[in-house]
Write an enzyme that holds these catalytic residues in place. Sequence first.
Site, PDB file in Angstrom:
ATOM      1  N   GLU A 200      23.366 -29.094 -27.165  1.00  0.00           N
ATOM      2  CA  GLU A 200      23.886 -30.434 -26.860  1.00  0.00           C
ATOM      3  C   GLU A 200      23.452 -31.503 -27.873  1.00  0.00           C
ATOM      4  O   GLU A 200      24.245 -32.433 -28.078  1.00  0.00           O
ATOM      5  CB  GLU A 200      23.458 -30.842 -25.439  1.00  0.00           C
ATOM      6  CG  GLU A 200      24.117 -30.037 -24.327  1.00  0.00           C
ATOM      7  CD  GLU A 200      23.547 -28.627 -24.207  1.00  0.00           C
ATOM      8  OE1 GLU A 200      24.275 -27.725 -23.753  1.00  0.00           O
ATOM      9  OE2 GLU A 200      22.385 -28.422 -24.590  1.00  0.00           O
TER      10      GLU A 200
ATOM     11  N   ASP B 277      23.358 -21.657 -27.683  1.00  0.00           N
ATOM     12  CA  ASP B 277      22.936 -22.324 -26.451  1.00  0.00           C
ATOM     13  C   ASP B 277      22.058 -23.521 -26.829  1.00  0.00           C
ATOM     14  O   ASP B 277      21.650 -23.669 -27.994  1.00  0.00           O
ATOM     15  CB  ASP B 277      22.167 -21.336 -25.580  1.00  0.00           C
ATOM     16  CG  ASP B 277      22.004 -21.804 -24.142  1.00  0.00           C
ATOM     17  OD1 ASP B 277      22.661 -22.798 -23.757  1.00  0.00           O
ATOM     18  OD2 ASP B 277      21.237 -21.175 -23.398  1.00  0.00           O
TER      19      ASP B 277
ATOM     20  N   ASP C  61      25.270 -23.549 -16.856  1.00  0.00           N
ATOM     21  CA  ASP C  61      24.369 -22.997 -15.846  1.00  0.00           C
ATOM     22  C   ASP C  61      24.852 -23.299 -14.427  1.00  0.00           C
ATOM     23  O   ASP C  61      24.309 -24.151 -13.714  1.00  0.00           O
ATOM     24  CB  ASP C  61      22.962 -23.561 -16.051  1.00  0.00           C
ATOM     25  CG  ASP C  61      22.356 -23.106 -17.370  1.00  0.00           C
ATOM     26  OD1 ASP C  61      22.863 -22.130 -17.949  1.00  0.00           O
ATOM     27  OD2 ASP C  61      21.384 -23.723 -17.820  1.00  0.00           O
TER      28      ASP C  61
END
Length: 817
Positions: A412, A409, A486
Site C-alpha cells: 500500500e 503484498d 484479508d
Amino acid sequence: MLTSEEIHPDHQGPGKDPFKHSLSRIGRLTGAARLEDGGVMLYGDNANLAIVPVTAGILRLKVFFGENAPDLGTTPAILPLTRSGEIVLSEDEDTYTIASPGLRAVAVKSPFGFKIYDGRGEQLANLLGIEWNEKRAQTALLAMDEQSHFYGLGEKTGFLDKKGERYEMWNSDVYAPHVPDIEALYQSIPWSIHFRYGRPAYGVLLDNPGRTAFDMRTRADRYQISAEKGALDLYIVQGPTLKDVVRKLSELTGRTPLPPKWSIGYQQSRYSYMSQDEVLQVARTFRKKRIPCDVLYLDIHYMDEYRVFSWDPVAFPRPLEMMRELEALGFQLVPIVDPGVKKDPSYPVYQQGIRNGYFCRKLEGEIFIGPVWPGPSAFPDFTDDGAAAWWGDLHVHYTSHGIKGIWNDMNEPSVFNESKTMDLDVVHANNGDPRTHGELHNLYGMLMSKATQEGMKRHLNSERPFVLTRAGYAGIQRYATVWTGDNRAYWEHLAMSISMVLNLGLSGVAFAGPDIGGFSHHTTGELLARWTQVGAFTPFCRNHSAIDTIRQEPWLFGEKVEDICRSYIGLRYRLMPTLYALFYETSVSGLPIVRPLLMEYPDDETVYNLCDQFLFGPDLLIAPILRPGTFSRAVYLPAGIWYDYWTGERHEGGRWILAAAPLATMPMYVRAGGILAEQPLAMYADDAAAQSEPLTLTVYAGRDGQFRLYEDDGKTYAYEQGAYRLREFNWSEQKDTGTTLRCELAHDGLPLVREAEETGTAEASQTLRIVVRQMASAPTEAMASGASLLEWTYDAEARQLHAVVEGATGSFNLRFF
C-alpha cells in the site's frame, strides 16, 4: 509570557475568521484560448479549466490556478493515446461550446456550469460547479437524481450499487473485519459509472493518486468527487451503454493481458507452509486425491528472517530440489515478495539500495525506515525508473529456480507505525519531477507490481509471468492480478466478495477474486464447500488461510466436502477453454469475465443492485448459496429462455424461480443460444489429459448464439506475433433453412498440428464433439461442408444431439434439417 504565537492564524476560533472555512469557485468565465496540444483553456475569475480531447468519446477536464503554462502530463495510469480529431470552439453571449469527436460540451459563462452531451445530443454529465477551500482541496459537483445508480469504484465493500455511499481512495492495510462502512481498502481506483435507465451511461475517472473521495451520500441532487491535494484531473467517458463505458475505460487505462494458462487454474495457499517438506506433501496429496491444482504459495516464512530474495536455510535448504519435484507434479510455486528491505548492513539487497540511492528518502536526504515483518526496513522508490529496474532484476533469484509467478503484498505500502503507511513527507524522485508520498501514495503498489512484472518478463525467456498484488491504482490490470485482501471466514464476506469482484471488473480489473474460504477466522466445511463453488467461477481462484486458523485444504473437512470441492474445481478445469476464451475477450475488449446481470440486461429494472448472482461471460448464470443451512434459493432469470445446467429443465425468463440447492449443488443456468467449450478433466493446465480427447462444444438451443474460441500455447508471448487460433462459432435456428452451426476461422497462426503430432494428440486436436441440448425435434438429415461429419445421433428422451466433426480446425458449416 505571551509571544506572537498567541495570534497565530491557526489559533483563531470559529467566528473570529469568517473566511477560514469559506469555499472558492471558478466564478465568471472571462475568456477562452486554444492550447498547443489541441485543447481549450477556459479562463475564470478565480481558476481556469482545460478541456482536452483524449480519444473519441473521452474528454479530459483539469483545473489550473494562476497564469503559468498548464501541465497536462498524466500519471502512469493513463495510456498514451493518439488523439482523434481536434476541438471546435465557438462562443456566443452566454456560453462557450466545445465540440470534440463523439462529444459536445457547453460551458455557461455566469454562473459557471458545464454540460457534456454525446454525439446524439443526449446529456451525459452535468458539472454543476467546482469549488475548493483555503488549502486547495478541490471538489467537482455533478448532478444526479432519484434514478441515478453508481458502479465501479474498484475494490469497495457493500452492495453492487454505490448510491448513498461515500468512499475514500487511500490504499490501506485493513486487517479489521471488512464491513460495508469501511471507506478505503487496499485498492484505489478513482472511477465511477453513472447509470440511469433509459438514458446514456457515462463514467468519470479522477487521475489523482493522492487521497481522494467519491461522495454519493451527502447531497440528494449531486455527487461529489474530491481531491485533498494535487490536481482535479477528470476524464469523462461516454457510453451510451454500460459495456461501452467499460470498453472505453480500457482504452484509457489498459486491459488485462493474456495470463499464463496455469494462473487461471485452482491455487492453494497458507500463511504459511513452513517448510519445503510441507509444500511437497501438500502437492503430493492434491495429486493423490485427484483434486486439480496448478499453484502453491509461499508466505513470508520461506525467507531468511523475512529478507526478500532469500531462502530460509533450515526450512527450505534445497529449493532447487523442491522445484524439480513440483515441476514433475505439474505445480507452479508463487512466493510472496514485500517492498520492505531489512535494514541490515550485511544484506546485499540493502547494500545495493543504499549505494545506488534506490530507497525512499525525505527531502533532507534521510532514508525513510519503517517497521514491517523484518523489523526496521527501507522501501524502494518505484517512481524512479532506475530503482524499478533494479528491483525487477532482483527477481532473477526466483526465475533461476524455475519460479514464474510473484505475490506482491504489503505494498500500500503498509508500515507498522501510527499512520500505518509511509511518512507523507517522503519525497519520491518521480523521474526528475519530485512529489511527496502524500501526493503519490496510491501509485506505490501499482508501480511495485509494474517493476515486478517487467523484471520477471525480462528473465523468463519469453514466458508470461504472473503477478498477484494487494494494492493498486487505476491501470493495475496491465501488470497484476488483484485479490481482495484479508477477508474472513464469514458468510457475509462470501456474499460481499461477489459485488467486490463485479465492481472491480467494471473498473477495468477483470482478473480478480477473494481468498476462498476466508483468510482470517476459522472456516467450516459447509462454508468452504459453498465458497469453492463460487470460487470455481471467479477469475482468480485461490484458497488462502491465516496462521492462527484451522487449515483449509479441501480434504480436511470430510469426504462429502472433499468431493464437492473436487467436483467444482474439476468443473473449472473442464470449462478451461471457455474461461481462457473469456480472458482473450477481456484482453481485446476490456469487458469483464464475470459480470453483473445489469451489463447484459441494461433495460431490466430488477437487476440494478442484484449481486447475489452473476454471469460468467454472457451466457452462464451463477446463483450461489450465501447463507448457512440453506438448501434452496430464489433465482432471478432475465428475459429469454434459460436451462438448468444440471438437469436441463427449461425456464421462461423475466421472473423469479425457486431453485433447489442441496450442499453438493450450486444453481446454474445457461441462456438459450449459449455455447460452452469443454475439455477432458485435467489435474493442471498443462496436463496432457486435457488434449487426450477432442474438445466438446455444447450448444443450448432455443435462439441464435455465438462464441469465440481462442487457443494459443498458454505460456509465451508468441501470440503477439500471431501464433494463435481464433474460431468464431455461430448457431442459427431457421424454420425454412434448418439449424446451422457455422465455424469461421478468423485467424490460424497456431502450429497445432505439428505440436500435436509430436505429442501423439493430432487426432484429438482436429476433431470436435458437438452437443446440442434441448433441441426441440430430431433432425432427419445432417450435412457438413469444410469438415467431415463422422457421426451424429439424437437422443429423443434427453432432447440432445451428438455429432463428431473431423478436420474442425478450419472454417466449416454443419447443418441439420
